[in-house]
Design a protein around this motif. Structure first.
Motif, mmCIF file in Angstrom:
data_model
loop_
_atom_site.group_PDB
_atom_site.id
_atom_site.type_symbol
_atom_site.label_atom_id
_atom_site.label_comp_id
_atom_site.label_asym_id
_atom_site.label_seq_id
_atom_site.Cartn_x
_atom_site.Cartn_y
_atom_site.Cartn_z
ATOM 1 N N THR A 92 5.058 -14.153 -25.896
ATOM 2 C CA THR A 92 5.911 -13.689 -24.798
ATOM 3 C C THR A 92 6.680 -12.456 -25.264
ATOM 4 O OG1 THR A 92 7.700 -15.160 -25.482
ATOM 5 C CG2 THR A 92 6.152 -15.999 -23.833
ATOM 6 N N TYR A 93 7.234 -11.747 -24.284
ATOM 7 C CA TYR A 93 7.947 -10.498 -24.562
ATOM 8 C C TYR A 93 9.118 -10.350 -23.601
ATOM 9 C CZ TYR A 93 9.174 -5.623 -24.582
ATOM 10 O OH TYR A 93 9.900 -4.469 -24.661
ATOM 11 N N GLU A 94 10.284 -10.021 -24.149
ATOM 12 C CA GLU A 94 11.451 -9.767 -23.300
ATOM 13 C C GLU A 94 12.276 -8.651 -23.919
ATOM 14 O OE1 GLU A 94 13.697 -13.336 -22.552
ATOM 15 O OE2 GLU A 94 15.131 -12.317 -21.233
ATOM 16 N N TYR A 95 12.612 -7.663 -23.119
ATOM 17 C CA TYR A 95 13.515 -6.597 -23.555
ATOM 18 C C TYR A 95 14.924 -7.059 -23.223
ATOM 19 C CZ TYR A 95 16.089 -2.185 -23.366
ATOM 20 O OH TYR A 95 17.036 -1.202 -23.533
ATOM 21 N N GLY A 100 15.729 -11.728 -18.644
ATOM 22 C CA GLY A 100 15.201 -12.574 -17.572
ATOM 23 C C GLY A 100 13.852 -12.120 -17.070
ATOM 24 N N SER A 101 13.407 -10.972 -17.514
ATOM 25 C CA SER A 101 12.115 -10.457 -17.074
ATOM 26 C C SER A 101 11.126 -10.617 -18.234
ATOM 27 C CB SER A 101 12.284 -8.993 -16.686
ATOM 28 O OG SER A 101 11.124 -8.520 -16.097
ATOM 29 N N VAL A 102 10.387 -11.704 -18.207
ATOM 30 C CA VAL A 102 9.562 -12.061 -19.364
ATOM 31 C C VAL A 102 8.096 -11.741 -19.102
ATOM 32 C CG1 VAL A 102 8.929 -13.940 -20.931
ATOM 33 C CG2 VAL A 102 11.188 -13.915 -19.853
ATOM 34 N N GLY A 103 7.450 -11.126 -20.055
ATOM 35 C CA GLY A 103 6.027 -10.825 -19.950
ATOM 36 C C GLY A 103 5.221 -11.668 -20.928
ATOM 37 N N LEU A 104 3.910 -11.649 -20.719
ATOM 38 C CA LEU A 104 3.004 -12.388 -21.604
ATOM 39 C C LEU A 104 1.989 -11.384 -22.151
ATOM 40 C CD1 LEU A 104 2.267 -15.301 -22.555
ATOM 41 C CD2 LEU A 104 0.602 -15.333 -20.699
ATOM 42 N N LEU A 124 1.077 -8.832 -19.301
ATOM 43 C CA LEU A 124 1.182 -9.363 -17.950
ATOM 44 C C LEU A 124 2.667 -9.400 -17.596
ATOM 45 C CD1 LEU A 124 -0.615 -10.676 -15.809
ATOM 46 C CD2 LEU A 124 -0.419 -12.820 -17.060
ATOM 47 N N TYR A 125 3.035 -8.755 -16.498
ATOM 48 C CA TYR A 125 4.439 -8.668 -16.105
ATOM 49 C C TYR A 125 4.727 -9.611 -14.947
ATOM 50 C CZ TYR A 125 4.607 -4.721 -19.206
ATOM 51 O OH TYR A 125 4.550 -3.953 -20.334
ATOM 52 N N PRO A 126 6.013 -10.007 -14.801
ATOM 53 C CA PRO A 126 6.351 -10.979 -13.752
ATOM 54 C C PRO A 126 6.120 -10.472 -12.331
ATOM 55 C CG PRO A 126 8.323 -10.273 -14.956
ATOM 56 C CD PRO A 126 7.145 -9.738 -15.691
ATOM 57 N N SER A 127 5.991 -9.174 -12.134
ATOM 58 C CA SER A 127 5.688 -8.644 -10.801
ATOM 59 C C SER A 127 5.132 -7.234 -10.933
ATOM 60 C CB SER A 127 6.942 -8.611 -9.921
ATOM 61 O OG SER A 127 7.824 -7.622 -10.388
ATOM 62 N N VAL B 90 11.585 -20.870 -19.289
ATOM 63 C CA VAL B 90 10.391 -20.019 -19.298
ATOM 64 C C VAL B 90 9.485 -20.543 -20.408
ATOM 65 C CG1 VAL B 90 9.476 -17.673 -19.534
ATOM 66 C CG2 VAL B 90 11.765 -18.022 -18.562
ATOM 67 N N ASN B 91 8.255 -20.860 -20.068
ATOM 68 C CA ASN B 91 7.338 -21.377 -21.092
ATOM 69 C C ASN B 91 5.912 -20.927 -20.836
ATOM 70 O OD1 ASN B 91 7.837 -23.844 -18.986
ATOM 71 N ND2 ASN B 91 5.699 -23.833 -19.674
#
Lengths: 160, 160
Positions: A92-95, A100-104, A124-127, B90-91
């Motif tokens: 996972t990735y979060e800046y 709260g905006s987490v990517g994979l 892959l981004y949340p939106s 988040v998981n």
């Protein structure tokens, strides 16, 4: 022309980065997962990168910190879902500046003939909107610079 | 009509499940994250659910096993990227019968007036194709049954 390809298809929630490195897969994977050399390539040249945490295993946490020339601090973190050496990493990735905006992120390392390695990173981004924001923030240039730096490091490691 | 809504917009890589529970948020969150009661609601009624691992914290691993009436075993696992009680989890998610296809799940718990809780689960899949496969596997019915079972458990816990 850059040797790095950045593909963001319209309407999709992902960004795909590919690069062919002139280095064998084991070396690329080992270098990619070595905390000691992450500061030498992870991020643009004008930022200082520090590895706060990097536990390269399922459930391990990673956290990198960027210091910019104006004294600002930017941190990024995530957890590893899978580390399958030397082929694949899912994390996972979060800046932290945009919490709260987490990517994979799925990173794969493929062996090519002639001792080369194809690197593919699918983020892959949340939106779609978040993805567009990332693209507008200069991610493409940043990724190309990062890949060039990793390429330079791999060349240096092989020349020793 | 089911009280659970399952939304999968065309062309998107995600499935959004919402449900309003007639229970306060703290109880919903505690029940959702309690390994002791996961077997009572996680999954369809005709499968036996066992919690193999469930470390509800950043970097923690979860793994649930389903035994079906024919003696087949289906395992699911992932890691927690974030556990922010009582608001958000988040998981990652991976079905071991379809390895390498990893999703990212964001679950939020919102307080509503009257001691109710709005539950929202956004599951992000690696591609539209994988999402379509999940939908065709009967995920919608499964999710509705699971949400009904959680609702029943919450009612039972409040009647004690």
């Amino acid at each position: 022309m850059s040797k790095t390809s950045v593909i963001a298809e319209q309407g999709k929630q992902e960004i795909v980065i590919t690069r062919i490195f002139d280095a064998p897969r084991d070396l690329v994977f080992r270098t990619y997962t070595n905390p000691a050399t992450v500061p030498d390539w992870w991020g643009p040249r004008n930022l200082k990168t520090t590895v706060d945490r990097m536990e390269v295993e399922k459930g391990g946490v990673w956290r990198y910190i960027h210091d910019d020339p104006d004294g600002n601090v930017h941190a990024h973190h995530g957890v590893y879902h899978e580390v399958a050496a030397p082929e694949r990493i899912v994390n996972t990735y979060e800046y932290e500046g945009y919490p709260g905006s987490v990517g994979l992120v799925t990173t794969t390392f493929e062996e090519l003939p002639g001792g080369k390695t194809k690197f593919t990173e699918v983020s892959l981004y949340p939106s779609v909107e978040v993805r567009e924001g990332v693209l507008q923030s200069g991610m493409t240039e940043g990724a190309m610079e990062l890949m060039d730096r990793l390429d330079e490091l791999l060349a240096k490691l092989q020349s020793q």
